[in-house]
Design a protein around this motif. Structure first.
Motif, PDB file in Angstrom:
ATOM      1  N   PRO A 253      -8.864 -34.113 107.667  1.00 33.63           N
ATOM      2  CA  PRO A 253      -8.308 -35.471 107.723  1.00 33.63           C
ATOM      3  C   PRO A 253      -8.642 -36.198 109.023  1.00 33.63           C
ATOM      4  CG  PRO A 253      -6.693 -33.913 106.892  1.00 33.63           C
ATOM      5  CD  PRO A 253      -7.836 -33.103 107.389  1.00 33.63           C
ATOM      6  N   GLN A 254      -8.602 -35.482 110.136  1.00 35.69           N
ATOM      7  CA  GLN A 254      -8.910 -36.105 111.418  1.00 35.69           C
ATOM      8  C   GLN A 254     -10.371 -36.522 111.489  1.00 35.69           C
ATOM      9  OE1 GLN A 254      -7.336 -34.186 114.934  1.00 35.69           O
ATOM     10  NE2 GLN A 254      -9.171 -34.693 116.083  1.00 35.69           N
ATOM     11  N   ALA A 255     -11.258 -35.681 110.979  1.00 36.30           N
ATOM     12  CA  ALA A 255     -12.685 -36.013 110.991  1.00 36.30           C
ATOM     13  C   ALA A 255     -12.964 -37.239 110.132  1.00 36.30           C
ATOM     14  CB  ALA A 255     -13.501 -34.820 110.487  1.00 36.30           C
ATOM     15  N   LEU A 256     -12.302 -37.344 108.982  1.00 35.85           N
ATOM     16  CA  LEU A 256     -12.511 -38.487 108.098  1.00 35.85           C
ATOM     17  C   LEU A 256     -11.952 -39.777 108.692  1.00 35.85           C
ATOM     18  CD1 LEU A 256     -11.651 -36.824 104.667  1.00 35.85           C
ATOM     19  CD2 LEU A 256     -13.919 -37.453 105.524  1.00 35.85           C
ATOM     20  N   ALA A 257     -10.931 -39.648 109.552  1.00 38.74           N
ATOM     21  CA  ALA A 257     -10.303 -40.833 110.154  1.00 38.74           C
ATOM     22  C   ALA A 257     -11.034 -41.322 111.396  1.00 38.74           C
ATOM     23  CB  ALA A 257      -8.847 -40.518 110.519  1.00 38.74           C
ATOM     24  N   THR A 258     -12.000 -40.541 111.891  1.00 38.58           N
ATOM     25  CA  THR A 258     -12.727 -40.919 113.096  1.00 38.58           C
ATOM     26  C   THR A 258     -13.690 -42.062 112.806  1.00 38.58           C
ATOM     27  OG1 THR A 258     -12.631 -38.641 113.901  1.00 38.58           O
ATOM     28  CG2 THR A 258     -14.241 -40.096 114.946  1.00 38.58           C
ATOM     29  N   GLU A 259     -13.668 -43.074 113.649  1.00 40.01           N
ATOM     30  CA  GLU A 259     -14.558 -44.221 113.466  1.00 40.01           C
ATOM     31  C   GLU A 259     -16.016 -43.789 113.645  1.00 40.01           C
ATOM     32  OE1 GLU A 259     -15.499 -48.618 115.455  1.00 40.01           O
ATOM     33  OE2 GLU A 259     -13.843 -47.370 116.197  1.00 40.01           O
ATOM     34  N   PRO A 260     -16.874 -44.071 112.667  1.00 39.71           N
ATOM     35  CA  PRO A 260     -18.281 -43.652 112.775  1.00 39.71           C
ATOM     36  C   PRO A 260     -18.975 -44.330 113.955  1.00 39.71           C
ATOM     37  CG  PRO A 260     -17.723 -44.313 110.529  1.00 39.71           C
ATOM     38  CD  PRO A 260     -16.586 -44.737 111.410  1.00 39.71           C
ATOM     39  N   TRP A 261     -19.685 -43.563 114.747  1.00 38.75           N
ATOM     40  CA  TRP A 261     -20.364 -44.110 115.916  1.00 38.75           C
ATOM     41  C   TRP A 261     -21.535 -44.991 115.522  1.00 38.75           C
ATOM     42  CZ3 TRP A 261     -19.649 -43.353 121.278  1.00 38.75           C
ATOM     43  CH2 TRP A 261     -18.485 -42.631 121.589  1.00 38.75           C
ATOM     44  N   TYR A 262     -22.139 -44.725 114.361  1.00 40.44           N
ATOM     45  CA  TYR A 262     -23.325 -45.492 114.003  1.00 40.44           C
ATOM     46  C   TYR A 262     -22.997 -46.931 113.623  1.00 40.44           C
ATOM     47  CZ  TYR A 262     -21.966 -44.456 109.156  1.00 40.44           C
ATOM     48  OH  TYR A 262     -21.283 -44.339 107.973  1.00 40.44           O
ATOM     49  N   ARG A 263     -21.736 -47.279 113.561  1.00 37.73           N
ATOM     50  CA  ARG A 263     -21.352 -48.647 113.243  1.00 37.73           C
ATOM     51  C   ARG A 263     -20.850 -49.406 114.472  1.00 37.73           C
ATOM     52  NH1 ARG A 263     -18.026 -47.391 107.615  1.00 37.73           N
ATOM     53  NH2 ARG A 263     -19.823 -46.717 106.391  1.00 37.73           N
ATOM     54  N   LEU A 264     -21.229 -48.949 115.631  1.00 37.53           N
ATOM     55  CA  LEU A 264     -20.810 -49.636 116.848  1.00 37.53           C
ATOM     56  C   LEU A 264     -21.419 -51.030 116.945  1.00 37.53           C
ATOM     57  CD1 LEU A 264     -20.897 -46.945 119.687  1.00 37.53           C
ATOM     58  CD2 LEU A 264     -18.909 -48.149 118.808  1.00 37.53           C
ATOM     59  N   TYR A 265     -22.621 -51.196 116.447  1.00 34.42           N
ATOM     60  CA  TYR A 265     -23.343 -52.457 116.633  1.00 34.42           C
ATOM     61  C   TYR A 265     -23.653 -53.105 115.298  1.00 34.42           C
ATOM     62  CZ  TYR A 265     -24.067 -49.918 120.999  1.00 34.42           C
ATOM     63  OH  TYR A 265     -23.872 -49.194 122.147  1.00 34.42           O
ATOM     64  N   ASP A 266     -23.809 -54.429 115.331  1.00 38.63           N
ATOM     65  CA  ASP A 266     -24.184 -55.163 114.124  1.00 38.63           C
ATOM     66  C   ASP A 266     -25.320 -56.125 114.459  1.00 38.63           C
ATOM     67  OD1 ASP A 266     -22.980 -57.278 115.493  1.00 38.63           O
ATOM     68  OD2 ASP A 266     -21.122 -57.175 114.337  1.00 38.63           O
ATOM     69  N   ALA A 267     -25.668 -56.992 113.511  1.00 37.11           N
ATOM     70  CA  ALA A 267     -26.798 -57.906 113.686  1.00 37.11           C
ATOM     71  C   ALA A 267     -26.572 -58.875 114.835  1.00 37.11           C
ATOM     72  CB  ALA A 267     -27.044 -58.676 112.388  1.00 37.11           C
ATOM     73  N   ASP A 268     -25.316 -59.281 115.063  1.00 33.55           N
ATOM     74  CA  ASP A 268     -25.024 -60.200 116.168  1.00 33.55           C
ATOM     75  C   ASP A 268     -25.389 -59.578 117.510  1.00 33.55           C
ATOM     76  OD1 ASP A 268     -24.058 -62.054 114.378  1.00 33.55           O
ATOM     77  OD2 ASP A 268     -21.973 -61.412 114.571  1.00 33.55           O
ATOM     78  N   ASP A 269     -25.032 -58.306 117.685  1.00 38.26           N
ATOM     79  CA  ASP A 269     -25.360 -57.606 118.932  1.00 38.26           C
ATOM     80  C   ASP A 269     -26.869 -57.557 119.144  1.00 38.26           C
ATOM     81  OD1 ASP A 269     -22.653 -56.732 119.761  1.00 38.26           O
ATOM     82  OD2 ASP A 269     -22.741 -55.557 117.918  1.00 38.26           O
ATOM     83  N   GLU A 270     -27.594 -57.191 118.105  1.00 39.98           N
ATOM     84  CA  GLU A 270     -29.040 -57.041 118.227  1.00 39.98           C
ATOM     85  C   GLU A 270     -29.720 -58.378 118.518  1.00 39.98           C
ATOM     86  OE1 GLU A 270     -30.298 -55.100 114.689  1.00 39.98           O
ATOM     87  OE2 GLU A 270     -29.224 -53.229 115.142  1.00 39.98           O
ATOM     88  N   GLN A 271     -29.237 -59.454 117.905  1.00 38.69           N
ATOM     89  CA  GLN A 271     -29.799 -60.777 118.174  1.00 38.69           C
ATOM     90  C   GLN A 271     -29.549 -61.186 119.625  1.00 38.69           C
ATOM     91  OE1 GLN A 271     -28.258 -63.578 115.306  1.00 38.69           O
ATOM     92  NE2 GLN A 271     -29.043 -62.407 113.557  1.00 38.69           N
ATOM     93  N   ALA A 272     -28.353 -60.871 120.133  1.00 37.81           N
ATOM     94  CA  ALA A 272     -28.022 -61.206 121.514  1.00 37.81           C
ATOM     95  C   ALA A 272     -28.932 -60.455 122.483  1.00 37.81           C
ATOM     96  CB  ALA A 272     -26.559 -60.885 121.801  1.00 37.81           C
ATOM     97  N   TRP A 273     -29.109 -59.157 122.250  1.00 38.18           N
ATOM     98  CA  TRP A 273     -29.949 -58.354 123.146  1.00 38.18           C
ATOM     99  C   TRP A 273     -31.396 -58.833 123.123  1.00 38.18           C
ATOM    100  CZ3 TRP A 273     -27.918 -53.338 120.478  1.00 38.18           C
ATOM    101  CH2 TRP A 273     -26.567 -53.179 120.789  1.00 38.18           C
ATOM    102  N   THR A 274     -31.899 -59.158 121.934  1.00 42.17           N
ATOM    103  CA  THR A 274     -33.280 -59.628 121.812  1.00 42.17           C
ATOM    104  C   THR A 274     -33.470 -60.940 122.562  1.00 42.17           C
ATOM    105  OG1 THR A 274     -33.525 -58.560 119.651  1.00 42.17           O
ATOM    106  CG2 THR A 274     -35.088 -60.307 120.194  1.00 42.17           C
ATOM    107  N   ALA A 275     -32.493 -61.849 122.402  1.00 37.27           N
ATOM    108  CA  ALA A 275     -32.593 -63.154 123.065  1.00 37.27           C
ATOM    109  C   ALA A 275     -32.566 -63.010 124.583  1.00 37.27           C
ATOM    110  CB  ALA A 275     -31.452 -64.061 122.597  1.00 37.27           C
ATOM    111  N   LEU A 276     -31.696 -62.154 125.105  1.00 41.00           N
ATOM    112  CA  LEU A 276     -31.621 -61.956 126.552  1.00 41.00           C
ATOM    113  C   LEU A 276     -32.868 -61.254 127.080  1.00 41.00           C
ATOM    114  CD1 LEU A 276     -27.856 -60.941 126.965  1.00 41.00           C
ATOM    115  CD2 LEU A 276     -28.918 -63.148 127.453  1.00 41.00           C
ATOM    116  N   ASP A 277     -33.416 -60.372 126.268  1.00 42.55           N
ATOM    117  CA  ASP A 277     -34.646 -59.696 126.658  1.00 42.55           C
ATOM    118  C   ASP A 277     -35.802 -60.688 126.744  1.00 42.55           C
ATOM    119  OD1 ASP A 277     -36.547 -57.740 127.209  1.00 42.55           O
ATOM    120  OD2 ASP A 277     -36.824 -57.223 125.101  1.00 42.55           O
TER     121      ASP A 277
END
Length: 241
Positions: A131-155
């Protein structure tokens, strides 16, 4: 920093329940898990009873680090949760001490009873941790398209330095662009620190995203006077005019 130790120690002696108020980002249930903590707790007793040099070393290591994790003695916000990494080595080894004692006890039992006992133990651990493992927030969902667009623009902008409002943004931006980024809550919360950094890096960009923790970054009022140089959904970039 040492001047903060005695007042905190006095307060804890007067009110031991303060030990339940763990420092920022310290969460034993998620960081160590209950099965490991239970096995480690039993291992503390076994290590004390079978006081070999190795057992005493691990016991001393764990008990020495534990106070640095449960209390932020020096008002250094990142010290407790980073110390958990080193504490975990001791807890895991103490859990191994428990398992070794269980294995030693099984050696004296008939072979036909060992398999059911081992299967039962593994099943019990799976039931407790599932149950604890299933309740843990998946790390692979830390970022979304907004984050990637921001990083690309600043780069593409050639930003020399990004001051992020969260460690997640720093890790993602650094990993994707390879450019310099810093996560430093004191930059937001301490005007003197901020002024020093701005003198060193007058063109730095502040990047705020949905991961900003108000417990760590609790003063962003100065950004009201800064220019918004980009906004991508819930991600905003600021630069001083």
């Amino acid at each position: 920093m040492s001047s903060t130790v005695l007042p905190k120690l006095t307060a804890i002696v007067e009110q031991p329940s303060l030990l339940l108020n763990l420092p920022l980002y310290v969460n034993f249930e998620w960081m160590l898990t209950w099965p490991v903590m239970v096995l480690g707790g039993v291992g503390v007793l076994l290590a004390a009873l079978r006081h070999t040099r190795f057992n005493l070393l691990i016991l001393f290591w764990t008990l020495l680090l534990l106070p640095l994790v449960v209390v932020d003695w020096f008002d250094v916000w990142y010290l407790p949760h980073r110390t958990v990494v080193y504490l975990a080595f001791g807890v895991a080894i103490l859990g191994g001490v428990t398992m070794s004692e269980i294995a030693r006890a099984l050696e004296s039992t008939p072979a036909k009873t060992r398999v059911p006992v081992i299967v039962g133990a593994i099943s019990l651990i799976a039931i407790v941790m599932g149950p604890q493992a299933l309740a843990t927030e998946p790390w692979y969902r830390l970022y979304d398209a907004d984050d990637e667009q921001a990083w690309t623009a600043l780069d593409e902008r050639g930003t020399p330095l990004v001051m992020t409002g969260s460690w997640q943004a720093r890790a993602g931006y650094r990993g994707m662009t390879g450019r310099d980024a810093v996560y430093w809550p004191d930059f937001f919360n301490d005007e003197n620190v901020r002024n020093i950094e701005l003198r060193k890096h007058p063109d730095l960009v502040v990047l705020m995203d949905r991961h900003v923790d108000p417990k760590a970054v609790h003063d962003t009022s100065f950004l009201e006077g800064w220019n918004v140089i980009g906004q991508w959904g819930d991600v905003t970039a600021y630069q001083k005019g």
